[in-house]
Write a protein that holds these residues in place. Structure first.
Motif, PDB file in Angstrom:
ATOM      1  N   ALA A 164       0.840  -1.193   0.000  1.00  0.00           N
ATOM      2  CA  ALA A 164       0.000   0.000   0.000  1.00  0.00           C
ATOM      3  C   ALA A 164       0.877   1.245   0.000  1.00  0.00           C
ATOM      4  O   ALA A 164       1.637   1.484   0.935  1.00  0.00           O
ATOM      5  N   ALA A 165       0.769   2.040  -1.064  1.00  0.00           N
ATOM      6  CA  ALA A 165       1.569   3.251  -1.187  1.00  0.00           C
ATOM      7  C   ALA A 165       0.751   4.445  -0.720  1.00  0.00           C
ATOM      8  O   ALA A 165      -0.246   4.820  -1.348  1.00  0.00           O
ATOM      9  N   VAL A 166       1.139   5.024   0.399  1.00  0.00           N
ATOM     10  CA  VAL A 166       0.484   6.226   0.909  1.00  0.00           C
ATOM     11  C   VAL A 166       1.173   7.427   0.270  1.00  0.00           C
ATOM     12  O   VAL A 166       2.375   7.623   0.452  1.00  0.00           O
ATOM     13  N   ALA A 167       0.419   8.216  -0.484  1.00  0.00           N
ATOM     14  CA  ALA A 167       1.040   9.249  -1.313  1.00  0.00           C
ATOM     15  C   ALA A 167       0.258  10.547  -1.285  1.00  0.00           C
ATOM     16  O   ALA A 167      -0.894  10.602  -0.832  1.00  0.00           O
ATOM     17  N   ASP A 168       0.899  11.597  -1.812  1.00  0.00           N
ATOM     18  CA  ASP A 168       0.200  12.870  -1.955  1.00  0.00           C
ATOM     19  C   ASP A 168      -0.555  12.874  -3.280  1.00  0.00           C
ATOM     20  O   ASP A 168      -0.659  11.849  -3.959  1.00  0.00           O
TER      21      ASP A 168
END
Length: 218
Positions: free
Chosen positions: A39-43
Motif C-alpha cells: 500500500a503506497a500512501v502518497a500525496d
C-alpha cells in the motif's frame, strides 16, 4: 467492495519510500479473499499515476496495481500487488540466484510492459532495478512488472529534464548535458538494457558519482 487494513507506521511494515510516497505491507480484503499487498500512501501526485496506468495496463502481462483509495484531498493510497520476490535491486542485494529461464521471464515481462507503454505514447522515465518487481507464482514460474509512474511523460512532450530518474541509467548524451536531444523511447530502452546487464551478468554500477557513470557509459 474491498477493505484495506494499513498497519501502524512501524519499520517492519515499511517496504520502501520515495519523494511522494511511502510503501507499506498491508492486508487487502475482498469478497473472495484476503491477501498481502503493498500500500503506497502518497500525496496528490499519485492521481496522475493512477490515470496513466489505467490507460495502458490492459496490455501489460502482469497487473501490479490493484486499487485506489482517497483518504483526504491531500492523502491517497495506491494498492499494489505484493510481489513476493521483491525488486531486482533487492534480489541482487540478497544474492538470490535465478536460473537463466527465470531471468528471461523477467526480461520478457519487463520488455512487454515497456513496449505497451510506448505504443500508447508514454515513456516511463524512471527505469532502474528498484522499479522492476518480481513475483513467484504458486506453480513456481516467475513474473515481473513495472512500477512507479511518477516521472512518466508523453513521448511527444518537449520537456528537457533529465530523461531517467536514476543517474546510472541515463544514456551518454545526457552525461554530455544534451537533454533536449534525447529520444525518450531510446532513453527508456537504454535504461532497461542497463537493468538487464545487472540481471544477466550479476554486475552492479560502482555508485552514482558522475565520473563513475561516465567511465561506464561513454
Amino acid at each position: 467492495r474491498a477493505v484495506l487494513y494499513l498497519p501502524p507506521d512501524k519499520p517492519q511494515f515499511l517496504l520502501g519510500s520515495g519523494s511522494h510516497k511511502r510503501v507499506y505491507k498491508a492486508l487487502f480484503f475482498t469478497e473472495d479473499e484476503i491477501e498481502f499487498v503493498a500500500a503506497a500512501v502518497a500525496d496528490s501526485t499519485v492521481l496522475s499515476e493512477v490515470s496513466l496506468y489505467q490507460g495502458f495496463s490492459d496490455d501489460w502481462p502482469t497487473k501490479p496495481y490493484r486499487a485506489f483509495f482517497s483518504l483526504s484531498s491531500t492523502q491517497h493510497v495506491l494498492v499494489l500487488k505484493h510481489y513476493n520476490m521483491g525488486s531486482l535491486f533487492s534480489l541482487k542485494k540478497k544474492r538470490v540466484q535465478l536460473t537463466l529461464k527465470e531471468k528471461l521471464s523477467i526480461a520478457r515481462d519487463a520488455v512487454s510492459s515497456l513496449v505497451a507503454m510506448h505504443q500508447k505514447g508514454f515513456a516511463h522515465r524512471d527505469l532502474h532495478n528498484g522499479n522492476i518487481i518480481v513475483h513467484r507464482t504458486k506453480s513456481g514460474t516467475v513474473q515481473a512488472g513495472l512500477i512507479d509512474l511518477a516521472r512518466t511523460d508523453r513521448i511527444t512532450s518537449t520537456n528537457t529534464h533529465q530523461p531517467q530518474g536514476a543517474v546510472t541509467r541515463n544514456p551518454p548524451e545526457v552525461l554530455r548535458m544534451h537533454f533536449a536531444s534525447v529520444d525518450k523511447v531510446a532513453s527508456d530502452t537504454y535504461a532497461l538494457g542497463c537493468c538487464f546487464h545487472v540481471l544477466f551478468f550479476n554486475t552492479s554500477y560502482p555508485g552514482s558519482l558522475v565520473f563513475n557513470v561516465k567511465k561506464l557509459h561513454l
